[in-house]
Design a protein around this motif. Structure first.
Motif, PDB file in Angstrom:
ATOM      1  N   SER A 290       0.853  -1.176   0.000  1.00 48.28           N
ATOM      2  CA  SER A 290       0.000   0.000   0.000  1.00 48.28           C
ATOM      3  C   SER A 290       0.901   1.242   0.000  1.00 48.28           C
ATOM      4  O   SER A 290       2.031   1.185   0.514  1.00 48.28           O
ATOM      5  CB  SER A 290      -0.919  -0.014   1.228  1.00 48.28           C
ATOM      6  OG  SER A 290      -0.188   0.294   2.386  1.00 48.28           O
ATOM      7  N   PRO A 291       0.452   2.320  -0.600  1.00 48.66           N
ATOM      8  CA  PRO A 291      -0.931   2.641  -0.982  1.00 48.66           C
ATOM      9  C   PRO A 291      -1.398   2.066  -2.314  1.00 48.66           C
ATOM     10  O   PRO A 291      -2.492   2.399  -2.765  1.00 48.66           O
ATOM     11  CB  PRO A 291      -0.898   4.170  -1.036  1.00 48.66           C
ATOM     12  CG  PRO A 291       0.489   4.500  -1.429  1.00 48.66           C
ATOM     13  CD  PRO A 291       1.350   3.482  -0.744  1.00 48.66           C
ATOM     14  N   ALA A 292      -0.592   1.250  -2.982  1.00 43.56           N
ATOM     15  CA  ALA A 292      -1.023   0.662  -4.253  1.00 43.56           C
ATOM     16  C   ALA A 292      -2.003  -0.478  -3.987  1.00 43.56           C
ATOM     17  O   ALA A 292      -1.883  -1.214  -3.006  1.00 43.56           O
ATOM     18  CB  ALA A 292       0.189   0.139  -5.019  1.00 43.56           C
ATOM     19  N   ASP A 293      -2.997  -0.633  -4.887  1.00 47.21           N
ATOM     20  CA  ASP A 293      -3.925  -1.756  -4.812  1.00 47.21           C
ATOM     21  C   ASP A 293      -3.291  -2.954  -5.514  1.00 47.21           C
ATOM     22  O   ASP A 293      -2.786  -2.832  -6.630  1.00 47.21           O
ATOM     23  CB  ASP A 293      -5.253  -1.407  -5.492  1.00 47.21           C
ATOM     24  CG  ASP A 293      -6.009  -0.330  -4.735  1.00 47.21           C
ATOM     25  OD1 ASP A 293      -5.904  -0.306  -3.497  1.00 47.21           O
ATOM     26  OD2 ASP A 293      -6.674   0.494  -5.389  1.00 47.21           O
ATOM     27  N   VAL A 294      -3.336  -4.114  -4.861  1.00 48.27           N
ATOM     28  CA  VAL A 294      -2.741  -5.324  -5.410  1.00 48.27           C
ATOM     29  C   VAL A 294      -3.844  -6.240  -5.920  1.00 48.27           C
ATOM     30  O   VAL A 294      -4.766  -6.584  -5.174  1.00 48.27           O
ATOM     31  CB  VAL A 294      -1.875  -6.046  -4.346  1.00 48.27           C
ATOM     32  CG1 VAL A 294      -1.308  -7.339  -4.911  1.00 48.27           C
ATOM     33  CG2 VAL A 294      -0.751  -5.132  -3.875  1.00 48.27           C
ATOM     34  N   GLU A 295      -3.776  -6.605  -7.195  1.00 45.97           N
ATOM     35  CA  GLU A 295      -4.781  -7.498  -7.769  1.00 45.97           C
ATOM     36  C   GLU A 295      -4.574  -8.940  -7.319  1.00 45.97           C
ATOM     37  O   GLU A 295      -5.521  -9.646  -7.018  1.00 45.97           O
ATOM     38  CB  GLU A 295      -4.730  -7.428  -9.298  1.00 45.97           C
ATOM     39  CG  GLU A 295      -5.176  -6.090  -9.866  1.00 45.97           C
ATOM     40  CD  GLU A 295      -5.177  -6.097 -11.373  1.00 45.97           C
ATOM     41  OE1 GLU A 295      -4.650  -7.078 -11.966  1.00 45.97           O
ATOM     42  OE2 GLU A 295      -5.713  -5.153 -11.973  1.00 45.97           O
TER      43      GLU A 295
END
Length: 413
Positions: A290-295
């Motif tokens: 985070s803060p990135a969204d992980v698929e």
């Protein structure tokens, strides 16, 4: 020496915690060395100090020998002379004679003073070492007492700590008499006395500040499981709760961010990401990025702790971070080597057969563990694997930041 000397030693014992017996033993040994100057290097000299009156006696031991065998009257006494003292003496006995060396009073006074001062200094050094060795890995308050080049010397009360340039945070500048909090990194006992080595860049400083600010951490309800820091820029900290009714991230953030803001202020505005810890590697990796969204998260090799995280194309730069900082800290805090791939990169590799056995990602889940039985694309050998942005832009994107619940973090700009 007299009774006043003994009384003075008793006062020192109470005030400086220096044993009176230790000082008297040292004085006796020092006086023996000093008095030997009067009698050469003879080893038959001893000193005795009365523990009650302070009276000092110098004694010389001599062996009783036959009159005709007398060679050195500094070491031996004839049988005739010995029996004049006491008729019961026989050959082979030892007689101890009390003697008064020249300059007796001056030598005794000077020697006693030197020994007492030395023992007090040693005792004080010992107390300082004992105090700070037990406080190792703690945070203490200090005041900058002086500077020597880039090195700061910090007054800690009974000791002076050393804050080297390598342990300072880039951009921080403290002046003499300025107060600061420091982390006790190490304590060493040297010939010059105990030395306390301090740090402002160690991750333990951030951990200790949260321990001071968050009661739930102090009582063990919330636990800091891992922490990674690039001093002056950003810290990632993973926390867990031992009580299902306590939110570990919320406890660290505090009401309206009051707790984390106090820590940020002490660290001169350093950004702090607070993350939910998970024993599931895939969930943990998704959280720490985070803060990135992980698929999805693909566990490449569980023993070697290699994994691949797939993120939306437009969030690749955010997941990597500026100059790779986000993924680098994520790897440190999770303990996994993480390769970041965009969704399109993953689909291309999957089309090439790299992920033949991968199951489809369930969008209703926060993450997915995909077992990879096929061959993978060649990856760099560095400990932290950083994917290249197809557009060559590593700057963080400006998309809407995830909510606190989703990201599990508190970030201060």
């Amino acid at each position: 020496m007299n009774k006043e000397f003994i009384e003075a030693l008793e006062e020192l014992e109470a005030e400086k915690h220096v044993s009176k017996e230790v000082i008297l033993d040292a004085v006796e040994q020092a006086l023996v060395s000093a008095y030997k100057k009067n009698y050469g290097n003879y080893q038959n000299c001893s000193v005795a100090i009365d523990r009650e009156t302070g009276e000092v006696r110098v004694l010389m031991s001599k062996d009783v020998v036959a009159d005709e065998d007398l060679i050195d009257d500094m070491l031996e006494v004839s049988l005739t002379e010995a029996q004049q003292i006491d008729p019961r003496y026989e050959i082979g006995d030892v007689i101890r004679f009390a003697v008064i060396p020249k300059d007796f009073g001056r030598i005794a006074a000077q020697t006693a003073k030197q020994v007492v001062v030395q023992k007090i200094r040693e005792a004080e050094r010992g107390m300082v070492y004992d105090e700070f060795i037990t406080r190792k890995e703690e945070i203490v308050n200090g005041t900058v007492s002086r500077k020597s080049g880039a090195t700061l010397f910090v007054s800690l009360g009974s000791a002076e700590g050393i804050l080297s340039a390598n342990e300072q945070v880039p951009g921080e500048n403290f002046e003499v008499r300025e107060h600061l909090k420091v982390y006790i990194m190490d304590v060493k006992n040297t010939a010059k006395g105990p030395q306390v080595f301090l740090s402002r860049s160690h991750p333990g400083l951030v951990k200790g500040l949260f321990e001071q600010e968050v009661p739930e951490i102090q009582d063990g309800t919330v636990e800091i499981r891992s922490i990674a820091r690039e001093a002056g820029s950003r810290t990632k900290m993973a926390v867990s709760s031992n009580d299902e009714n306590v939110d570990p991230v919320g406890a660290c953030v505090g009401t309206r961010g009051s707790r984390v803001q106090t820590v940020v202020d002490e660290l001169s505005g350093e950004k702090i990401d607070i993350i939910f810890w998970s024993d599931d590697p895939a969930e943990l990796i998704a959280n720490v990025l985070s803060p990135a969204d992980v698929e999805m998260v693909i566990i490449e090799n569980e023993e070697e702790k290699n994994a691949t995280a797939v993120v939306p194309d437009f969030q690749l730069s955010l997941a990597i971070g500026k100059q790779g900082q986000n993924v680098r800290l994520a790897a440190k805090v999770s303990g996994w080597k993480i390769d970041i791939k965009s969704h399109s990169q993953y689909e291309q590799l999957r089309a090439e057969g790299a992920y033949d056995d991968a199951r489809d990602y369930d969008e209703e889940e926060d993450y997915a563990v995909l077992e990879n039985s096929g061959e993978t694309a060649e990856m760099p050998e560095e400990d932290v694997l950083i994917a290249e942005d197809p557009d060559g832009d590593e700057k963080e994107t400006s998309e809407e930041a995830p909510s606190e619940e989703a990201a599990g973090e508190q970030e201060e700009e």
